[in-house]
Motif scaffolding. Structure first.
Motif, PDB file in Angstrom:
ATOM      1  N   GLU A 113     -14.666 -33.734  -5.764  1.00 40.85           N
ATOM      2  CA  GLU A 113     -15.904 -33.856  -4.991  1.00 40.85           C
ATOM      3  C   GLU A 113     -15.672 -34.242  -3.524  1.00 40.85           C
ATOM      4  O   GLU A 113     -16.636 -34.470  -2.795  1.00 40.85           O
ATOM      5  N   VAL A 116      -9.652 -28.253 -11.216  1.00 38.57           N
ATOM      6  CA  VAL A 116     -10.471 -28.269 -10.001  1.00 38.57           C
ATOM      7  C   VAL A 116      -9.793 -27.416  -8.934  1.00 38.57           C
ATOM      8  O   VAL A 116      -8.572 -27.236  -8.928  1.00 38.57           O
ATOM      9  N   GLN A 146     -15.306 -27.971  -0.659  1.00 39.07           N
ATOM     10  CA  GLN A 146     -15.293 -29.150  -1.526  1.00 39.07           C
ATOM     11  C   GLN A 146     -14.526 -28.859  -2.812  1.00 39.07           C
ATOM     12  O   GLN A 146     -14.506 -27.724  -3.297  1.00 39.07           O
ATOM     13  N   CYS A 147     -13.882 -29.911  -3.358  1.00 42.37           N
ATOM     14  CA  CYS A 147     -13.150 -29.787  -4.613  1.00 42.37           C
ATOM     15  C   CYS A 147     -14.122 -29.839  -5.781  1.00 42.37           C
ATOM     16  O   CYS A 147     -14.821 -30.843  -5.979  1.00 42.37           O
ATOM     17  N   LYS A 148     -14.172 -28.749  -6.562  1.00 44.15           N
ATOM     18  CA  LYS A 148     -15.078 -28.636  -7.693  1.00 44.15           C
ATOM     19  C   LYS A 148     -14.343 -27.976  -8.864  1.00 44.15           C
ATOM     20  O   LYS A 148     -13.320 -27.322  -8.677  1.00 44.15           O
ATOM     21  N   SER A 149     -14.929 -28.146 -10.051  1.00 47.41           N
ATOM     22  CA  SER A 149     -14.368 -27.446 -11.200  1.00 47.41           C
ATOM     23  C   SER A 149     -14.846 -26.001 -11.239  1.00 47.41           C
ATOM     24  O   SER A 149     -14.097 -25.100 -11.619  1.00 47.41           O
ATOM     25  N   CYS A 205     -17.836 -23.000  -9.222  1.00 45.85           N
ATOM     26  CA  CYS A 205     -18.737 -22.755  -8.103  1.00 45.85           C
ATOM     27  C   CYS A 205     -19.347 -21.375  -8.253  1.00 45.85           C
ATOM     28  O   CYS A 205     -18.620 -20.384  -8.423  1.00 45.85           O
ATOM     29  N   HIS A 211     -27.319 -23.851  -3.918  1.00 47.65           N
ATOM     30  CA  HIS A 211     -26.910 -24.959  -4.784  1.00 47.65           C
ATOM     31  C   HIS A 211     -27.995 -26.031  -4.749  1.00 47.65           C
ATOM     32  O   HIS A 211     -28.285 -26.606  -3.695  1.00 47.65           O
ATOM     33  N   CYS A 261     -18.539 -19.840  -2.036  1.00 51.95           N
ATOM     34  CA  CYS A 261     -17.674 -20.133  -3.186  1.00 51.95           C
ATOM     35  C   CYS A 261     -16.339 -19.399  -3.132  1.00 51.95           C
ATOM     36  O   CYS A 261     -15.711 -19.129  -4.176  1.00 51.95           O
TER      37      CYS A 261
END
Length: 657
Positions: free
Chosen positions: A367, A381, A392-395, A397, A402, A412
């Motif tokens: 995050e 991630v 941003q670091c996400k699992s 997208c 959003h 994304c």
């Protein structure tokens, strides 16, 4: 042609008209100079034609003279010789005719003599021509072989093949029969098209734009030298091709490019530094042509079609009449001859790798913003771009608005590699926890392990949970969770489902597991060897799975419970769907709950050597944990024995398989 003209008046004698028409000789015949020095290939042919033409001309002349003489004699005979008007002297006419006959015979005899002499001359010339031809062939046989080969090549092979430059890339080499790249051969697909390739399989090629089968007839010679396509790990900037047909040449920067199955722009965990990659494709990505879906077969006999629809499949021949689409072929009784080309496999993601040292100082946390770092620390991630100003670091997208970001649109786009766990001590990363009773032998047992840095303390992260209170073990402060009564289970073990569900709730809430590939629940009296467990779990990185470690009851035995990141994520989100009988043991509960949530079972009996299941022998080189060893001495002795009998490389490979 001879024609007797009628008299204009009855008193006038008829007149004799003789016309001779000469036919011109074609200029294809050689002149005298050419005949004097004929070439080897033309002398016999032109000599015979010329001799025959001359003979015909002489015959025509003699025939014309003979006809003329006969015609004149006939005319004289018909009209007679008139001495006086109206009176004919037939005696004089007969004598005159006889005189003309004698003259004509003399002329005919002369013509016959001339013809006979010419025939002899022609025969002599023909014989001389034949002798000249034989002499010429003899001389040709002694000529230099290279000159003779050159003459033959000029007569039978188009000069354009030599004059055109060699063909490059995927251009048509049908006109050149030569390839520019070393080690390449021009192979024919159809009479109208050919291509330079390192090798060729007769039949259809699912990667080619045309569905026409390849004859694979070699045109010309293979270009000398070894194939220049780069191997994995080699520099492919110059060749711009890969020896592995499933890989692509990706550019890092102006100084380096290499062949890989996939590439995400940004740093790569396989590198010794965190410098980013452009991931520009310098070679063609292997994809199936559009015609494959309609022309190739999905199942059944593939001999006629000669190609397969399924990605990664190849048509293999059993015999002359039958074949099937398979990834591999080794079945007894099959010829396993490839028919046509292999359909390209589905695009692969970049191989999963442990975090390098530079990642811990450069990459961003879950995050957190990653526009500059282009890499993340965590489990499953990746850095996703919102726009030119934020990432941003996400699992996961999804492109578009959003809701958690004021409905702003996200592109994304992926930046950099996906992280599969914060692997500080080994890969895959392990988060290990133990539930400790505040009273009894377990406190001292875990304390000894902490002092030596073994057991759960050798994992990438660890926690100790205590019910109804907290304590400190070594340097680790325990995590409190809600206590619950423990009864007798239906299996005559501890009915501790409620107690351990509370413990699991605390584990999930703490969130340490989110950074790791696998979560292990370990009993304090189990001798844990994390590196061996990693060997067992490596093939299952990224999967939603849990381990069945005992055949009795086909269930989890609680001394060592193994769950993947995605299994715990499923339990966090859907735990309420699982029943929680208070008269079950916790291991029975977790087995049934994982099944209910659709988490995959992985049967790995050798991972645990348990005296409560199949027995425990600390010299076992395969087991990742041994149970139970309830005092410090026994625990440490088992640990030392196990480390003296570690798995060989061959056993490690067998475990992974």
């Amino acid at each position: 042609a001879v024609w007797v003209a009628p008299p204009v008046r009855s008193s006038d004698p008829p007149s004799l008209v003789m016309t001779v028409q000469w036919a011109p000789v074609s200029r294809t015949e050689p002149d005298d100079e050419e005949m004097a020095s004929p070439s080897p290939s033309t002398a016999p042919r032109h000599g015979n034609r010329c001799a025959n033409s001359r003979l015909l001309a002489m015959t025509a002349c003699a025939a014309a003279l003979a006809v003329g003489a006969v015609g004149l004699a006939y005319a004289r005979h018909a009209v007679g010789v008139r001495k006086e008007p109206g009176v004919l002297d037939f005696e004089e006419a007969e004598e005159d005719i006889a005189s003309h006959d004698r003259t004509n015979r003399t002329r005919n005899e002369s013509a016959s003599v001339l013809l006979g002499q010419r025939e002899l001359e022609v025969e002599k010339e023909q014989k001389q021509d034949e002798e000249n031809e034989e002499d010429e062939e003899e001389q040709n046989g002694t000529r230099n072989e290279s000159e003779h080969a050159g003459l033959q090549q000029m007569q039978h092979k188009p000069v354009a093949h030599k004059e055109l430059p060699p063909t490059t890339g995927t251009n048509n080499c049908n006109a050149t029969h030569r390839c520019a790249e070393p080690g390449m051969q021009c192979y024919e697909q159809t009479p109208a098209y050919a291509q330079c390739r390192a090798s060729c399989v007769p039949g259809r090629d699912p990667t080619h734009w045309s569905s026409e089968p390849w004859s694979c007839r070699a045109l010309g010679d293979r270009t000398p030298g070894a194939e220049t396509c780069a191997v994995d790990g080699g520099d492919c900037r110059q060749s711009r091709c890969c020896s592995n047909p499933e890989h692509v040449c990706y550019e890092k920067d102006d100084t380096w490019a290499t062949c890989m199955p996939a590439c995400d722009a940004g740093p790569r965990f396989a590198d010794v530094n965190g410098n980013p990659w452009t991931c520009k494709e310098l070679s063609q990505k292997p994809t199936a042509a559009e015609w494959v879906a309609e022309t190739c077969v999905a199942s059944g006999n593939c001999i006629s079609a000669g190609c397969c629809q399924a990605p990664g499949d190849q048509c293999f021949r059993k015999d002359a009449w039958y074949g099937e689409c398979r990834a591999m072929c080794s079945e007894p009784g099959w010829s396993c001859e490839a028919v046509g080309g292999r359909t390209p496999a589905a695009p692969k993601s970049e191989p999963i790798r442990p975090l390098p040292d530079w990642a811990f100082s450069q990459c961003s946390g879950v995050e957190q913003g990653c526009k500059d770092s282009r890499c993340c620390l965590g489990m499953d991630v990746q850095c996703y771009e919102k726009d030119a100003n934020w990432a941003q670091c996400k699992s996961r997208c999804m492109p578009g608005p959003h809701a958690d970001d004021n409905n702003d649109a996200w592109s994304c786009k992926t930046l950099g590699p996906r992280s599969y766990g914060v692997s500080r001590r080994g890969f895959p990363s392990l988060y290990c926890f133990a539930v400790l009773r505040l009273g009894g032998y377990e406190v001292g047992l875990l304390g000894a392990q902490s002092a030596k840095g073994v057991g759960i303390f050798a994992c990438d992260d660890h926690s100790i949970l205590t019910a109804g209170g907290t304590t400190t073990v070594g340097t680790t402060k325990t995590v409190w969770f809600q206590s619950a009564p423990v009864g007798i289970s239906v299996d005559n073990t501890a009915g501790n489902t409620e107690l351990f569900v509370n413990a699991w709730k605390s584990v999930v809430a703490a969130g340490v597991w989110r950074s790791h590939t696998f979560t292990l629940k370990v009993d304090p009296d189990a001798v844990l060897l994390p590196d061996r467990v990693r060997t067992h779990l490596t093939p299952h990185v990224g999967q939603k799975m849990f381990v069945i470690n005992c055949p009795w009851g086909d269930m989890i035995f609680g001394a060592l419970e193994v769950f993947s990141y995605h299994a715990i994520l499923e339990w966090e989100q859907r735990r309420h769907e699982c029943v929680e009988p208070k008269n079950w043991g916790e291991d029975k509960y977790m087995t049934h709950c994982m099944d209910a949530l659709g988490v995959s079972r992985v049967h790995d009996i050798p991972i645990l050597a348990d005296n409560l299941c199949l027995g425990s022998n600390c010299a076992n080189p395969v087991a990742g944990a041994f149970h139970p060893y309830k005092d410090v001495g026994a625990w440490m002795q088992c640990w030392e024995t196990a480390n003296q009998h570690g798995p060989s490389p061959e056993i490690a490979i067998a475990i992974r398989k």
